[in-house]
Design a protein around this motif. Structure first.
Motif, short mmCIF file in Angstrom:
data_model
loop_
_atom_site.label_atom_id
_atom_site.label_comp_id
_atom_site.label_asym_id
_atom_site.label_seq_id
_atom_site.Cartn_x
_atom_site.Cartn_y
_atom_site.Cartn_z
N THR A 53 33.95 15.74 -11.22
CA THR A 53 32.77 15.65 -12.07
C THR A 53 31.99 14.37 -11.81
O THR A 53 30.77 14.37 -11.73
CB THR A 53 33.18 15.73 -13.56
N LEU A 99 29.99 14.67 -8.60
CA LEU A 99 28.82 15.53 -8.75
C LEU A 99 27.71 14.82 -9.52
O LEU A 99 26.53 14.91 -9.16
CB LEU A 99 29.21 16.83 -9.47
N VAL A 100 28.08 14.10 -10.56
CA VAL A 100 27.09 13.38 -11.36
C VAL A 100 26.45 12.26 -10.55
O VAL A 100 25.22 12.09 -10.54
CB VAL A 100 27.73 12.83 -12.65
N SER A 156 24.16 13.66 -7.85
CA SER A 156 22.93 14.20 -8.44
C SER A 156 21.97 13.08 -8.79
O SER A 156 20.76 13.18 -8.54
CB SER A 156 23.27 15.02 -9.69
N SER A 171 25.79 19.28 -4.80
CA SER A 171 26.43 18.95 -6.07
C SER A 171 25.95 19.87 -7.19
O SER A 171 26.75 20.35 -8.01
CB SER A 171 26.15 17.49 -6.44
N LEU A 193 28.06 22.45 -9.47
CA LEU A 193 28.00 22.43 -10.93
C LEU A 193 27.63 23.80 -11.48
O LEU A 193 28.20 24.27 -12.47
CB LEU A 193 26.98 21.39 -11.40
N ARG A 214 29.93 26.36 -13.85
CA ARG A 214 29.46 26.93 -15.12
C ARG A 214 29.61 28.45 -15.12
O ARG A 214 29.91 29.05 -16.15
CB ARG A 214 28.00 26.53 -15.36
N LEU A 260 33.30 21.28 -17.14
CA LEU A 260 31.86 21.16 -17.04
C LEU A 260 31.41 19.78 -17.49
O LEU A 260 32.09 19.07 -18.22
CB LEU A 260 31.19 22.23 -17.92
N VAL A 261 30.22 19.39 -17.03
CA VAL A 261 29.69 18.08 -17.37
C VAL A 261 29.12 18.11 -18.78
O VAL A 261 28.27 18.93 -19.10
CB VAL A 261 28.58 17.67 -16.37
#
Length: 321
Positions: free
Chosen positions: A36, A39-40, A43, A194, A198, A202, A214-215
């Motif tokens: 996570t 990915l954050v 992004s 990314s 994500l 989801r 999930l974020v």
């Protein structure tokens, strides 16, 4: 021009060291998992690049885009491996292991360019193994495979291979493209990867945030400053590193360095990041009393010796080729 290669490569090493430590703080905070967090961060880095693309109207180079997309996918996997390694190990223990990338390059780059391999690479590989054994040590000396070949060590070695492949792909992309627009498109492509991941999380995971991975904003909010630091430093690292590769390409084209060793030369200089990470971590632990790493003076001595041995292996692999 060789001075420019050295300047950009060392500046990239400093930026990467700052990224590694910010990364470690992000993992210590514990609000985001390794995947996570990757990915954050990617992004957010993509948003920085997108802003420059929209403001400057930078056009792509079609012939280079397949390389860029391949780099985006492979380097995204490499960053996940780095995040996961940082979540398990001290930054000063696994950071220098990225130096193995030069050994991979010393094997791959000459093969791709048609140059021959030399017996010096065998010696370099042995020195690298010794360096990994030393940087993997804690305050308690051990040569047991269970203690040396920990998951975090293996993850960082795998990340080194990922980035070695990416460097060779970028070398091809930067033959006819400048580093600044290439970096913008690489970063935006990584952000797209990314966001796709994500989206897949989801769609295919259960909706419960605690179980889905999930974020969630409540998890990101406490780590917002660290995420931004990671995003900015990784953006700077890639731009400076790609610029060094571009300068090395020009040196190869002008026959000022041997063809097939430009990327390896850049990585020799870039591998000073292992020393920078070690020094920065030691200053944080001993001077600032940070708890980012749970290691004592003996562990840092082992790791310093291992870092220097790894750098020696790089010199043997390239200078004695």
């Amino acid at each position: 021009m060789l001075n420019l290669v050295a300047l950009y490569a060392v500046l990239a090493a400093v930026a990467h060291s700052a990224y590694s430590l910010a990364n470690k703080f992000l993992m210590v905070r514990g609000t985001l998992g390794a995947l996570t967090a990757t990915l954050v961060v990617q992004s957010c880095t993509g948003l920085i690049a997108l802003g420059f693309l929209l403001a400057g109207g930078v056009p792509p180079v079609p012939s280079a885009m397949p390389y860029v997309l391949a780099v985006a996918v492979i380097s995204s996997a490499g960053f996940v491996l780095i995040m996961a390694a940082m979540a398990r190990e001290d930054a000063s223990a696994v950071g220098p292991i990225l130096g193995l990338k030069v050994i991979f390059l010393a094997l791959l780059e000459p093969l791709l360019s048609g140059a021959g391999l030399t017996p010096a690479l065998g010696l370099a590989a042995l020195l690298s193994m010794g360096g990994v054994a030393l940087v993997s040590q804690t305050d308690r000396w051990s040569l047991h495979p269970r203690d040396l070949l920990r998951p975090g060590v293996g993850m960082m070695a795998a990340a080194a291979l990922c980035f070695a492949i990416c460097d060779l792909l970028m070398k091809a992309a930067l033959r006819n493209w400048e580093s600044w627009p290439a970096n913008l498109y690489v970063v935006c492509s990584m952000a797209a990867v990314s966001l796709l991941v994500l989206g897949g999380m989801r769609v295919f995971r259960r909706p419960c945030p605690e179980e889905s991975g999930l974020v969630c904003w409540r998890d990101v909010r406490p780590a917002t400053a660290l995420v931004l630091v990671c995003a900015v430093t990784v953006f700077l690292t890639q731009y400076l590193f790609f610029t060094a590769i571009r300068q090395a390409n020009l040196l190869e084209q002008s026959a000022r360095i041997s063809a097939g060793y430009g990327v390896t030369l850049v990585n020799i200089l870039y591998n000073t990041r292992g020393l920078f990470v070690l020094v920065m971590a030691a200053l944080l632990v001993f001077a600032a009393r940070s708890r980012i790493e749970q290691a004592g003076p003996r562990a840092y001595l082992y790791r310093a010796a291992g870092t220097l041995l790894t750098l020696g292996a790089i010199v043997v692999a390239v200078v004695m080729k």
